[in-house]
Design a protein around this motif. Structure first.
Motif, PDB file in Angstrom:
ATOM      1  N   ASP A 148      36.845  33.646  37.154  1.00  0.00           N
ATOM      2  CA  ASP A 148      38.070  34.394  36.790  1.00  0.00           C
ATOM      3  C   ASP A 148      38.905  33.591  36.126  1.00  0.00           C
ATOM      4  O   ASP A 148      39.584  32.298  36.364  1.00  0.00           O
TER       5      ASP A 148
ATOM      6  N   SER B  77      26.969  40.000  35.001  1.00  0.00           N
ATOM      7  CA  SER B  77      28.200  41.006  34.850  1.00  0.00           C
ATOM      8  C   SER B  77      29.383  40.281  33.981  1.00  0.00           C
ATOM      9  O   SER B  77      29.597  38.882  34.370  1.00  0.00           O
TER      10      SER B  77
ATOM     11  N   GLU C 202      27.507  45.472  33.453  1.00  0.00           N
ATOM     12  CA  GLU C 202      26.596  44.815  34.535  1.00  0.00           C
ATOM     13  C   GLU C 202      25.136  45.061  34.031  1.00  0.00           C
ATOM     14  O   GLU C 202      25.031  46.195  33.745  1.00  0.00           O
TER      15      GLU C 202
ATOM     16  N   TYR D 278      33.577  41.118  33.051  1.00  0.00           N
ATOM     17  CA  TYR D 278      34.721  41.874  32.839  1.00  0.00           C
ATOM     18  C   TYR D 278      35.922  41.689  32.418  1.00  0.00           C
ATOM     19  O   TYR D 278      36.107  40.504  31.754  1.00  0.00           O
TER      20      TYR D 278
ATOM     21  N   ALA E 254      38.372  46.415  38.036  1.00  0.00           N
ATOM     22  CA  ALA E 254      37.330  45.848  37.280  1.00  0.00           C
ATOM     23  C   ALA E 254      37.160  44.363  37.833  1.00  0.00           C
ATOM     24  O   ALA E 254      35.828  43.688  37.423  1.00  0.00           O
ATOM     25  N   GLU E 255      38.075  43.883  38.444  1.00  0.00           N
ATOM     26  CA  GLU E 255      38.028  42.234  38.598  1.00  0.00           C
ATOM     27  C   GLU E 255      36.850  42.571  40.157  1.00  0.00           C
ATOM     28  O   GLU E 255      36.201  41.209  40.285  1.00  0.00           O
TER      29      GLU E 255
ATOM     30  N   ARG F 239      33.673  46.910  33.479  1.00  0.00           N
ATOM     31  CA  ARG F 239      32.613  45.641  33.632  1.00  0.00           C
ATOM     32  C   ARG F 239      31.297  46.149  32.864  1.00  0.00           C
ATOM     33  O   ARG F 239      30.772  47.441  32.870  1.00  0.00           O
TER      34      ARG F 239
END
Length: 700
Positions: free
Chosen positions: A332, A374, A395, A376, A132-133, A393
Motif C-alpha cells: 500500500d 487485485s 480484482e 486499487y 477500496a483499501e 478495485r
C-alpha cells in the motif's frame, strides 16, 4: 417473548440505577466533574466513526469477563449462531484478528472464539463501510478483533485469569490464564502473549416434526485451548520491520447420547485443530507523516482432524480431516496532496492463494485452490463541512479443483468494484453519512467441505458443496451519528448468487446443505441512544445543560434494530432486535453493569423462522479496581434467568430445530498489570497488530 421477563428486567435496571442515583447524587456529580479532567486519556466504551463502530473491551467488565464469544454476543446489533453465522446489522462479517483474516468459519470459528478469553482483547472494530483499501472479498462488513495493549517501553507484564461455574444436571467448570510480556530497547522491541483455556459445556439439540421426533441429543463437551502470540519490531530511523508469529491448538472432546426415529446411540467425537500464522511487514516512512509505503507477506495454515466413534463398541463412524494454507502479499502507498481543503491518494496491489484439501478415512476427496490478484486506488478529500471518498478495485479470481470423482466447475472472474462515500459534518462529533460499495464474498471452506465436521446420526446429516460460487453484493447505507453514542441508520444489501444454508427433508430424516440462490435482499434499520438516569432525578432541562461524559455517569443505553430478509420463494416477515445496557457507579467505586438481549418472533432469517426470541439473555456484573488501578476484578452472572435457547423452523419443511446450552453461568475474572519501576514506561499500541498507520484503523 415472555412479557414477565421483560417487566422484571426493566424493573431491576431502573430500580437499582435510580436508587443508586438518589443515594449519591451530589457525590456522583462531584466525582464526574473530577473525572472530566482525565477523560482525554480514557477510552470510550463505544465510538462511532464514518466507516466503523468500535467497542472497547479493556475497561468494560461486562464484555471482558468470560470467553470472547460471550462478550461478542453482548454487543448491540451483533448476531452469532450456528445457522446464522456472524452478522452485524444484517451483514455477514468477514472475521479478522489484528488486521489479518482468520480464515476459519462456522462451528470451528465459534469454538475458537469460545476458547479465547475476552480479557486478552483490547477492542472490537466492526467496519460496516469498507472502502477500496479493503479487499472486495469482505462481502460488505469486517469485524477486526484487536489484541490487548500493554506498556511496551522497557519490561512490563499483565496477568489475566478467569473462572466460571455452571450446573446443568452436572457441575461444569471453565478457567483461563494468560500473560502478556513486552520490552523495548534502543535496537528492537518484543512482545509475547500466551495463555490457556479449559472449558466444560452442555448442549441439547432436537430435530422434530409435529408428533414425530427425528433426533434428540445431549452433548457433554470438554475443550482445551492453548495459544501464543509473539511479535518483534526493528526500527531503522523512520522505517520499521515487524515479525509476527501466532500459534494455537484446540482439542475438543464431546460425549453424545442420542435417540430418535429408529435409533439409539452413544458416541464420542474428538476434534484436534492446529493453527499457525506468520506475518512479515516492512513500513517505509517519510518526512511527510501522511506519505507511507507498506509491504506485507502473510502465511496462514489450519489443520483439523475430526473423529466420531461409537460407545462402547469403539467402531469409527466418521473420520475426516482438512489442511488449509493461505498465502498473501500486499503493498500500500498513500500520499496527501493539495485539492480543495485537503486530500489523500492511496494505491495498492494484492495477491493471495488458498489451498484446501480434505480427506475422509484417509482418502482425499477434495483438492480446491483459488488465486486472487487485485489493485486499487482511492481518493479522500474535504471541502468545508463535506468529506468525500471515491475509489475502486480491480480484482481477478481463478477457482479450480477436483473431488474424488470429478473436476469442479472452473470459475474465472475479473471485475471492477467501486465505492463512494459523502459525509456532511453538521458540527463536531455530529455527522451525516451516505455510502455505497460493491463487494464479493468467496465461498468459505466450511461450506465447501464435502465431509461432515459436526455431530450427525442416522436421521441428521450435514453436507458441504464444493461447487459453490461467489456472491456479489451491492451495499447501501445512510447514517446519522452524534457524540459516539447516539446514531440512527438504514442499510440495504442486494446479494446476487447468495450462498445460504438450509435444512431440507432427506429420505431418513433431515439434512443441512449449502447452496447458491439467485437473490437475497436484506433491509436493516437501527438506532442507539443513551438515557442518563439523572433525567429522572434532575429533569430534562438540567440534564441537557449538564456537561458530562457518558462513560462516567449512570445511564441506560438502548439499541433497537429491525431486519427484513427478502427471498423470492419465501413469504418474508421482519423481526426486531433489542439490547439494553445499564451502567451504574455504586458506592466504593464499584461499577455495576447489566445487559439484556432479546428479539421478536415470527420473522425469518433467510430460510429459518424464529419461533423463540433469539439470544434472550439477562447478564449482570460487578467490577472494582484495586492497587492504584493496576488490579481489576469483576464478578458476573450470565443468563441470570436461564432464558437463552434457540428454536427455529426450517422454511419449506415442517421441521423444527431446537438447541439449549448451559448459558447460565457465574464466574469472576481479573487483570493485574504488574507495576514497573520505570516511570518513563508508557502505554502504546502493541506490536502484535501495529500496521500501516498510527491511527485506530488496523486493517490497511
Amino acid at each position: 417473548m415472555k412479557s414477565s421477563t421483560i417487566y422484571l428486567v426493566t424493573f431491576l435496571l431502573l430500580f437499582i440505577s435510580v436508587k443508586a442515583q438518589e443515594t449519591s447524587s451530589k457525590d456522583s456529580i462531584k466525582t464526574t466533574e473530577l473525572k472530566e479532567v482525565v477523560v482525554g486519556v480514557k477510552k470510550k466504551a463505544i465510538e462511532q466513526k464514518a466507516d466503523r463502530t468500535i467497542f472497547d473491551f479493556t475497561d468494560q467488565p461486562h464484555l471482558n469477563s468470560g470467553s470472547l464469544l460471550e462478550g461478542l454476543k453482548k454487543l448491540p446489533g451483533l448476531i452469532i449462531s450456528d445457522v446464522a453465522g456472524m452478522l452485524y446489522q444484517g451483514k455477514q462479517l468477514e472475521v479478522y484478528m489484528d488486521g489479518r483474516p482468520l480464515n476459519i468459519y462456522s462451528n470451528e470459528l465459534n469454538s475458537y472464539l469460545e476458547s479465547l478469553p475476552a480479557n486478552a482483547v483490547e477492542k472490537i472494530e466492526i467496519i460496516t463501510q469498507p472502502g477500496a483499501e479493503y479487499p472486495a472479498t469482505s462481502g460488505g462488513a469486517i469485524i477486526n478483533i484487536v489484541s490487548s495493549r500493554n506498556a511496551k517501553n522497557y519490561l512490563s507484564a499483565t496477568y489475566s485469569n478467569g473462572y466460571s461455574y455452571t450446573k446443568y444436571d452436572n457441575s461444569r467448570h471453565r478457567f483461563n490464564n494468560s500473560i502478556l510480556v513486552s520490552a523495548k530497547n534502543n535496537l528492537f522491541g518484543w512482545q509475547i502473549q500466551a495463555g490457556q483455556n479449559y472449558n466444560e459445556g452442555y448442549l441439547r439439540s432436537n430435530f422434530y416434526k409435529p408428533n414425530l421426533l427425528l433426533s434428540q441429543s445431549v452433548s457433554d463437551r470438554k475443550n482445551r485451548f492453548y495459544f501464543i502470540k509473539s511479535g518483534v519490531t526493528f526500527d531503522f530511523k523512520q522505517d520499521r520491520l515487524l515479525l509476527n508469529y501466532d500459534f494455537s491448538t484446540n482439542s475438543n472432546t464431546a460425549y453424545v447420547d442420542a435417540n430418535g426415529l429408529g435409533f439409539v446411540s452413544a458416541d464420542k467425537s474428538k476434534t484436534q485443530t492446529n493453527r499457525n500464522n506468520l506475518m512479515l511487514t516492512y513500513q517505509k516512512r517519510f518526512n511527510n507523516s501522511r506519505k507511507k509505503l507498506d509491504f506485507r507477506v502473510n502465511y496462514n495454515n489450519n489443520v483439523n482432524d475430526f473423529n466420531l466413534t461409537a460407545i462402547p463398541s469403539g467402531l469409527t463412524g466418521l473420520q475426516s480431516d482438512f489442511n488449509q494454507s493461505f498465502y498473501q502479499f500486499k503493498t500500500d502507498y498513500s500520499q496527501d496532496f493539495k485539492f480543495l481543503d485537503d486530500a489523500k491518494f492511496s494505491v495498492g496491489v494484492l495477491a493471495d492463494k488458498l489451498d484446501f484439501e480434505t480427506s475422509s478415512f484417509s482418502v482425499r476427496n477434495l483438492d480446491y485452490w483459488r488465486t486472487t490478484f487485485s489493485g486499487y486506488t482511492e481518493f479522500n478529500t474535504s471541502y468545508k463541512k463535506f468529506d468525500f471518498i471515491v475509489g475502486g478495485r480491480f480484482e481477478s479470481y481463478t477457482i479450480e479443483g477436483k473431488t474424488e470423482s470429478a473436476a469442479l466447475i472452473p470459475f474465472d472472474l475479473t471485475r471492477f468494484f467501486p465505492n463512494a462515500s459523502i459525509q456532511y459534518n453538521i458540527m463536531p462529533q455530529v455527522f451525516f453519512n451516505v455510502n455505497y460499495n460493491k463487494k464479493i464474498s468467496l465461498p468459505n471452506t466450511s461450506a465447501l467441505n464435502p465431509n461432515n465436521t459436526n455431530y450427525q446420526n442416522p436421521n441428521v446429516s450435514y453436507e458441504g458443496n464444493p461447487n459453490l460460487e461467489p456472491t456479489i453484493f451491492d451495499n447501501y447505507e445512510v447514517k446519522i451519528s452524534a457524540f459516539d453514542y447516539f446514531f440512527i441508520g438504514y442499510s440495504k444489501s442486494d446479494a446476487n448468487n447468495k450462498v445460504v444454508s438450509r435444512v431440507v427433508d432427506a429420505p431418513n430424516g433431515v439434512s443441512s446443505i449449502s447452496l447458491n440462490i439467485p437473490k437475497l435482499t436484506v433491509h436493516n434499520f437501527n438506532f442507539g441512544i443513551p438515557v442518563p438516569y439523572m433525567l429522572f432525578t434532575k429533569g430534562l432541562k438540567e440534564t441537557l445543560s449538564f456537561n458530562f461524559n457518558p462513560d462516567e455517569i449512570n445511564f441506560l443505553y438502548i439499541y433497537v434494530s429491525n431486519q427484513k430478509h427478502i427471498l423470492d420463494d419465501v413469504d418474508y416477515k421482519g423481526f426486531w432486535n433489542f439490547n439494553l445496557m445499564s451502567q451504574v457507579q455504586l458506592p466504593s467505586n464499584i461499577k455495576f453493569t447489566a445487559t439484556y438481549n432479546t428479539s421478536t418472533t415470527g420473522g425469518n432469517y433467510q430460510y429459518y423462522e424464529m419461533r423463540e426470541p433469539f439470544g434472550q439473555q439477562f447478564d449482570v456484573s460487578f467490577a472494582k479496581k484495586f492497587l492504584s488501578d493496576n488490579l481489576s476484578i469483576s464478578l458476573y452472572v450470565n443468563d441470570l434467568f436461564n432464558t437463552n435457547r434457540q428454536e427455529l423452523g426450517a422454511i419449506g419443511t415442517d421441521v423444527i430445530f431446537e438447541t439449549k446450552s448451559d448459558s447460565r453461568r457465574i464466574g469472576f475474572s481479573l487483570n493485574y498489570k504488574i507495576p514497573t519501576k520505570n516511570k518513563l514506561a508508557k502505554e502504546e499500541g502493541n506490536i502484535l497488530n501495529k500496521e500501516k498507520s498510527d491511527e485506530d484503523s488496523l486493517i490497511k
